[in-house]
Scaffold this motif. Structure first.
Motif, PDB file in Angstrom:
ATOM      1  N   ALA A  79      35.559  36.045  44.325  1.00 36.01           N
ATOM      2  CA  ALA A  79      35.893  37.087  45.303  1.00 36.01           C
ATOM      3  C   ALA A  79      37.052  37.940  44.815  1.00 36.01           C
ATOM      4  O   ALA A  79      37.042  39.173  44.963  1.00 36.01           O
ATOM      5  N   LEU A  80      38.058  37.317  44.221  1.00 43.90           N
ATOM      6  CA  LEU A  80      39.190  38.078  43.680  1.00 43.90           C
ATOM      7  C   LEU A  80      38.738  39.001  42.545  1.00 43.90           C
ATOM      8  O   LEU A  80      39.148  40.162  42.478  1.00 43.90           O
ATOM      9  N   ASN A  81      37.895  38.481  41.677  1.00 43.09           N
ATOM     10  CA  ASN A  81      37.381  39.305  40.576  1.00 43.09           C
ATOM     11  C   ASN A  81      36.561  40.471  41.116  1.00 43.09           C
ATOM     12  O   ASN A  81      36.673  41.607  40.633  1.00 43.09           O
ATOM     13  N   ALA A  82      35.745  40.192  42.123  1.00 49.40           N
ATOM     14  CA  ALA A  82      34.922  41.260  42.708  1.00 49.40           C
ATOM     15  C   ALA A  82      35.807  42.315  43.359  1.00 49.40           C
ATOM     16  O   ALA A  82      35.556  43.514  43.240  1.00 49.40           O
ATOM     17  N   ARG A  83      36.853  41.883  44.053  1.00 43.64           N
ATOM     18  CA  ARG A  83      37.768  42.824  44.705  1.00 43.64           C
ATOM     19  C   ARG A  83      38.463  43.705  43.665  1.00 43.64           C
ATOM     20  O   ARG A  83      38.604  44.913  43.843  1.00 43.64           O
ATOM     21  N   GLU A  84      38.904  43.096  42.561  1.00 40.99           N
ATOM     22  CA  GLU A  84      39.551  43.872  41.499  1.00 40.99           C
ATOM     23  C   GLU A  84      38.573  44.874  40.890  1.00 40.99           C
ATOM     24  O   GLU A  84      38.920  46.044  40.668  1.00 40.99           O
ATOM     25  N   ASN A  85      37.362  44.424  40.616  1.00 40.84           N
ATOM     26  CA  ASN A  85      36.355  45.321  40.046  1.00 40.84           C
ATOM     27  C   ASN A  85      36.022  46.457  41.006  1.00 40.84           C
ATOM     28  O   ASN A  85      35.843  47.600  40.592  1.00 40.84           O
ATOM     29  N   LEU A  86      35.937  46.146  42.284  1.00 44.32           N
ATOM     30  CA  LEU A  86      35.644  47.167  43.286  1.00 44.32           C
ATOM     31  C   LEU A  86      36.777  48.192  43.375  1.00 44.32           C
ATOM     32  O   LEU A  86      36.530  49.390  43.486  1.00 44.32           O
ATOM     33  N   SER A  87      38.007  47.712  43.310  1.00 44.33           N
ATOM     34  CA  SER A  87      39.158  48.623  43.346  1.00 44.33           C
ATOM     35  C   SER A  87      39.144  49.563  42.135  1.00 44.33           C
ATOM     36  O   SER A  87      39.400  50.763  42.269  1.00 44.33           O
ATOM     37  N   GLU A  88      38.846  49.013  40.974  1.00 45.96           N
ATOM     38  CA  GLU A  88      38.777  49.837  39.770  1.00 45.96           C
ATOM     39  C   GLU A  88      37.646  50.868  39.869  1.00 45.96           C
ATOM     40  O   GLU A  88      37.823  52.033  39.515  1.00 45.96           O
ATOM     41  N   ALA A  89      36.503  50.438  40.370  1.00 45.77           N
ATOM     42  CA  ALA A  89      35.369  51.353  40.513  1.00 45.77           C
ATOM     43  C   ALA A  89      35.691  52.450  41.522  1.00 45.77           C
ATOM     44  O   ALA A  89      35.362  53.623  41.301  1.00 45.77           O
ATOM     45  N   ALA A  90      36.353  52.094  42.619  1.00 48.17           N
ATOM     46  CA  ALA A  90      36.709  53.097  43.628  1.00 48.17           C
ATOM     47  C   ALA A  90      37.687  54.116  43.043  1.00 48.17           C
ATOM     48  O   ALA A  90      37.567  55.325  43.301  1.00 48.17           O
ATOM     49  N   ALA A  91      38.639  53.659  42.256  1.00 45.91           N
ATOM     50  CA  ALA A  91      39.589  54.579  41.625  1.00 45.91           C
ATOM     51  C   ALA A  91      38.866  55.522  40.660  1.00 45.91           C
ATOM     52  O   ALA A  91      39.152  56.728  40.630  1.00 45.91           O
ATOM     53  N   MET A  92      37.924  54.987  39.906  1.00 45.56           N
ATOM     54  CA  MET A  92      37.164  55.832  38.975  1.00 45.56           C
ATOM     55  C   MET A  92      36.339  56.865  39.733  1.00 45.56           C
ATOM     56  O   MET A  92      36.247  58.026  39.319  1.00 45.56           O
ATOM     57  N   ILE A  93      35.741  56.469  40.839  1.00 48.79           N
ATOM     58  CA  ILE A  93      34.937  57.395  41.632  1.00 48.79           C
ATOM     59  C   ILE A  93      35.811  58.489  42.223  1.00 48.79           C
ATOM     60  O   ILE A  93      35.444  59.667  42.224  1.00 48.79           O
TER      61      ILE A  93
END
Length: 107
Positions: A27-41
């Motif tokens: 879950a922590l890894n998914a949250r970090e990946n999601l945050s990075e993807a949101a920043a890129m978007i």
């Protein structure tokens, strides 16, 4: 592999604890990946919106009052009832207005 066998040999309680910690880590890894993807978007959207904003700032002063009114009305349109065709009609009207603005900009 050996650590998995050791945990399994300790019994169901150890398996549940290990599964819980693995789930939290995932879950922590998914949250970090999601945050990075949101920043890129967000960055990508900002880069793509800049030319559109510049184009609108050039075209805006040449628009008639009626065109500005309709552009604003289309952007803030909210139907009274959910109507799937209303979104399609609003999109078509917006495209026609954009085409008209682009034709004027080329002149």
């Amino acid at each position: 592999m050996e650590s998995t066998v050791q945990i399994a040999s300790l019994g169901p309680g150890a398996i549940a604890v290990a599964a819980g910690s693995a789930a939290r880590e995932a879950a922590l890894n998914a949250r970090e990946n999601l945050s990075e993807a949101a920043a890129m978007i967000r960055e990508s959207a900002a880069r793509q919106a800049l030319p559109l904003k510049n184009n609108l700032s050039e075209i805006g002063p040449r628009m008639t009052r009626r065109e500005r009114y309709h552009l604003h009305a289309i952007r803030s349109y909210r139907g009274r009832r959910p109507d799937p065709d209303s979104a399609k009609r609003a999109g078509n009207a917006f495209r026609r207005l954009q085409d008209r603005i682009n034709r004027r900009a080329r002149q």
